[in-house]
Scaffold this motif. Sequence first.
Motif, PDB file in Angstrom:
ATOM      1  N   GLU A 110       0.846  -1.198   0.000  1.00 20.20           N
ATOM      2  CA  GLU A 110       0.000   0.000   0.000  1.00 20.20           C
ATOM      3  C   GLU A 110       0.883   1.250   0.000  1.00 20.20           C
ATOM      4  OE1 GLU A 110      -3.099  -0.396  -0.426  1.00 20.20           O
ATOM      5  OE2 GLU A 110      -3.218  -2.545   0.016  1.00 20.20           O
ATOM      6  N   PRO A 111       0.741   2.130  -0.979  1.00 24.28           N
ATOM      7  CA  PRO A 111       1.656   3.276  -1.097  1.00 24.28           C
ATOM      8  C   PRO A 111       1.588   4.257   0.061  1.00 24.28           C
ATOM      9  CG  PRO A 111      -0.189   3.466  -2.645  1.00 24.28           C
ATOM     10  CD  PRO A 111      -0.261   2.097  -2.069  1.00 24.28           C
ATOM     11  N   ASP A 112       0.453   4.347   0.737  1.00 27.35           N
ATOM     12  CA  ASP A 112       0.302   5.309   1.838  1.00 27.35           C
ATOM     13  C   ASP A 112       0.500   4.662   3.203  1.00 27.35           C
ATOM     14  OD1 ASP A 112      -0.276   7.367   0.050  1.00 27.35           O
ATOM     15  OD2 ASP A 112      -2.408   6.832   0.002  1.00 27.35           O
ATOM     16  N   ALA A 113       1.149   3.520   3.247  1.00 32.57           N
ATOM     17  CA  ALA A 113       1.367   2.830   4.522  1.00 32.57           C
ATOM     18  C   ALA A 113       2.189   3.700   5.470  1.00 32.57           C
ATOM     19  CB  ALA A 113       2.082   1.508   4.270  1.00 32.57           C
ATOM     20  N   LEU A 114       1.938   3.517   6.763  1.00 34.71           N
ATOM     21  CA  LEU A 114       2.633   4.266   7.808  1.00 34.71           C
ATOM     22  C   LEU A 114       3.871   3.493   8.259  1.00 34.71           C
ATOM     23  CD1 LEU A 114       2.640   6.618   9.924  1.00 34.71           C
ATOM     24  CD2 LEU A 114       1.233   5.121  11.382  1.00 34.71           C
ATOM     25  N   PRO A 115       5.044   4.078   8.206  1.00 37.00           N
ATOM     26  CA  PRO A 115       6.241   3.372   8.703  1.00 37.00           C
ATOM     27  C   PRO A 115       6.152   3.137  10.213  1.00 37.00           C
ATOM     28  CG  PRO A 115       6.847   5.214   7.278  1.00 37.00           C
ATOM     29  CD  PRO A 115       5.393   5.371   7.584  1.00 37.00           C
ATOM     30  N   ARG A 140      -4.986  -5.854   3.389  1.00 34.48           N
ATOM     31  CA  ARG A 140      -5.917  -6.218   2.316  1.00 34.48           C
ATOM     32  C   ARG A 140      -5.917  -7.731   2.095  1.00 34.48           C
ATOM     33  NH1 ARG A 140      -7.492  -2.934  -2.080  1.00 34.48           N
ATOM     34  NH2 ARG A 140      -5.770  -1.492  -1.615  1.00 34.48           N
ATOM     35  N   ALA A 141      -4.729  -8.348   2.186  1.00 34.32           N
ATOM     36  CA  ALA A 141      -4.604  -9.789   1.951  1.00 34.32           C
ATOM     37  C   ALA A 141      -4.987 -10.613   3.171  1.00 34.32           C
ATOM     38  CB  ALA A 141      -3.170 -10.117   1.533  1.00 34.32           C
ATOM     39  N   HIS A 142      -5.249  -9.948   4.302  1.00 32.00           N
ATOM     40  CA  HIS A 142      -5.568 -10.671   5.541  1.00 32.00           C
ATOM     41  C   HIS A 142      -6.920 -10.237   6.104  1.00 32.00           C
ATOM     42  CE1 HIS A 142      -1.203 -11.263   5.182  1.00 32.00           C
ATOM     43  NE2 HIS A 142      -1.390 -12.350   5.899  1.00 32.00           N
ATOM     44  N   GLY A 143      -7.824  -9.819   5.236  1.00 33.50           N
ATOM     45  CA  GLY A 143      -9.177  -9.495   5.657  1.00 33.50           C
ATOM     46  C   GLY A 143      -9.319  -8.165   6.356  1.00 33.50           C
ATOM     47  N   PRO A 146      -7.069  -1.802   3.931  1.00 34.38           N
ATOM     48  CA  PRO A 146      -5.758  -1.371   3.437  1.00 34.38           C
ATOM     49  C   PRO A 146      -5.309  -0.035   3.995  1.00 34.38           C
ATOM     50  CG  PRO A 146      -7.391  -1.480   1.654  1.00 34.38           C
ATOM     51  CD  PRO A 146      -8.014  -2.117   2.842  1.00 34.38           C
ATOM     52  N   ALA A 147      -6.232   0.765   4.504  1.00 27.23           N
ATOM     53  CA  ALA A 147      -5.856   2.039   5.111  1.00 27.23           C
ATOM     54  C   ALA A 147      -5.075   1.847   6.404  1.00 27.23           C
ATOM     55  CB  ALA A 147      -7.099   2.885   5.380  1.00 27.23           C
ATOM     56  N   ILE A 394      -3.024  -2.483  17.536  1.00 28.40           N
ATOM     57  CA  ILE A 394      -2.090  -1.560  16.878  1.00 28.40           C
ATOM     58  C   ILE A 394      -2.801  -0.795  15.760  1.00 28.40           C
ATOM     59  CG2 ILE A 394      -0.057  -1.474  15.378  1.00 28.40           C
ATOM     60  CD1 ILE A 394       1.181  -3.619  17.113  1.00 28.40           C
ATOM     61  N   ARG A 395      -3.577  -1.488  14.964  1.00 29.07           N
ATOM     62  CA  ARG A 395      -4.327  -0.807  13.908  1.00 29.07           C
ATOM     63  C   ARG A 395      -5.237   0.264  14.501  1.00 29.07           C
ATOM     64  NH1 ARG A 395      -6.498  -6.134  10.610  1.00 29.07           N
ATOM     65  NH2 ARG A 395      -4.634  -6.567   9.348  1.00 29.07           N
ATOM     66  N   ARG A 396      -5.962  -0.090  15.564  1.00 30.85           N
ATOM     67  CA  ARG A 396      -6.905   0.841  16.182  1.00 30.85           C
ATOM     68  C   ARG A 396      -6.212   2.104  16.659  1.00 30.85           C
ATOM     69  NH1 ARG A 396      -8.046   2.841  20.839  1.00 30.85           N
ATOM     70  NH2 ARG A 396      -6.342   1.678  21.815  1.00 30.85           N
ATOM     71  N   PHE A 397      -5.114   1.930  17.407  1.00 31.87           N
ATOM     72  CA  PHE A 397      -4.501   3.099  18.024  1.00 31.87           C
ATOM     73  C   PHE A 397      -3.899   4.048  16.990  1.00 31.87           C
ATOM     74  CE2 PHE A 397      -0.705   5.233  19.669  1.00 31.87           C
ATOM     75  CZ  PHE A 397      -1.323   6.068  20.592  1.00 31.87           C
ATOM     76  N   PHE A 398      -3.241   3.525  15.983  1.00 28.33           N
ATOM     77  CA  PHE A 398      -2.497   4.398  15.078  1.00 28.33           C
ATOM     78  C   PHE A 398      -3.364   5.025  13.972  1.00 28.33           C
ATOM     79  CE2 PHE A 398       1.333   2.032  16.645  1.00 28.33           C
ATOM     80  CZ  PHE A 398       1.952   3.137  17.213  1.00 28.33           C
ATOM     81  N   ARG A 399      -4.657   4.703  13.927  1.00 27.78           N
ATOM     82  CA  ARG A 399      -5.518   5.326  12.909  1.00 27.78           C
ATOM     83  C   ARG A 399      -5.549   6.852  13.044  1.00 27.78           C
ATOM     84  NH1 ARG A 399      -9.736   0.657  13.827  1.00 27.78           N
ATOM     85  NH2 ARG A 399      -8.945  -0.827  12.262  1.00 27.78           N
ATOM     86  N   ASP A 400      -5.379   7.356  14.235  1.00 23.77           N
ATOM     87  CA  ASP A 400      -5.437   8.806  14.447  1.00 23.77           C
ATOM     88  C   ASP A 400      -4.119   9.509  14.175  1.00 23.77           C
ATOM     89  OD1 ASP A 400      -8.103   8.683  15.209  1.00 23.77           O
ATOM     90  OD2 ASP A 400      -7.622   8.449  17.338  1.00 23.77           O
TER      91      ASP A 400
END
Length: 402
Positions: A110-115, A140-143, A146-147, A394-400
Amino acid sequence: MTTRVPLPTQATPTATGSAGTCAVEPFTVAVSQADLDDLRDRLARTRWADELPGAGWDYGTPVSYLRELCAYWADGFDWPAAQTRLNSWPQAVATVDGLRVHFLHVRSPEPDALPMILTHGWPGSVAEFLDVIGPLTDPRAHGGDPADAFHLVVPSLPGFGFSGPTTRRGVHGRVIADAFGRIMATLGYDRYVAQGGDIGALISALLAERDPAAVPAFHLNLLPVGPADPTNPFAGLDGEDLALAQRTFGFLAHDAGYWRIQETRPQTVTTGLLDSPAAQAAWIVEKFRAWTDCDGDVESAFTRDQLLTNISVYWFTATANSSARFYYENNGPGRAQELPRTDVPCGYAEFPGEHFRMPRAYAEGRLNVVSWQPMARGGHFAALQVPDLYVDEIRRFFRDYR
């Protein structure tokens, strides 16, 4: 016996700045057949300790269980398969002013992935994260969405695993955080987040303290903080906070012999760990059991293959001594480093099986904890034990903070 830590052979970018150089070279895990044969020979010649009837785990790792684990290590465990899995992810070694750091570097499609930099602790390794790399880099590949994608850098702490032994004194947390920050800059990441537990929690917080402009947020599954007054740790606490602090300080008083040894005389005990794979296995597996919500059955939380992959990383790289030496450099009497202090937003996941849980009041004035998330299950090695819960948090926290 052959050299246990293979050296990289191909050169890639080098960054040079006022602080010195950071050279990065590709790396592949390559344990020789001679080392595998040596492991099996040593296991076959182990002189086992005696064992009191009915002692269980009261005195440490039971010999009866250890013999079963080591028999499987010798005749059932497939290190080549574990090595292939490690090598399925791109790896490199950076040399930062003479300090050698191995790391996995997995870029998301994903081009906009967060390092993000993920850091383990003791007695863990990069093998802890093998089940979460795919979901974090390619949701995306794990259900997943992608954001939520991340570019991942997963280092072996200096002196641990494939980073190999450290070669100088004074490699404490701030030295490591500086090296990691410079690696991230060399890789082209001028903005990234950090996550870690145990020593990795300390390093993650120190990365935010070191460069808050580069690290907009960090996430921990252990709080690297202590009481404002160490001589009176329970002052101002009541209820659940008091019970939590009493439990943790009870652990520090009665079950932290490994810590005291490693922060004062690590080389004495690790001479045995480097010579005997059975001793290395006993030293590590006891912590996986004690620091996990497994009701005393370590193999209900981890498979034998998972346990032995991690133990094998320490054995084949001969880093029992240098990894223990971190405690001496960072925590030892007269050498203890100041705890991190930063206003960068911090998320915390409180896993119930974690042995080192601190009250939120301890974090006040040092860390800006904006999210405190109780977790349903899991312990000290959360990414390995409960990868789905770990990834979701981890996904939840870093969305902001994207």
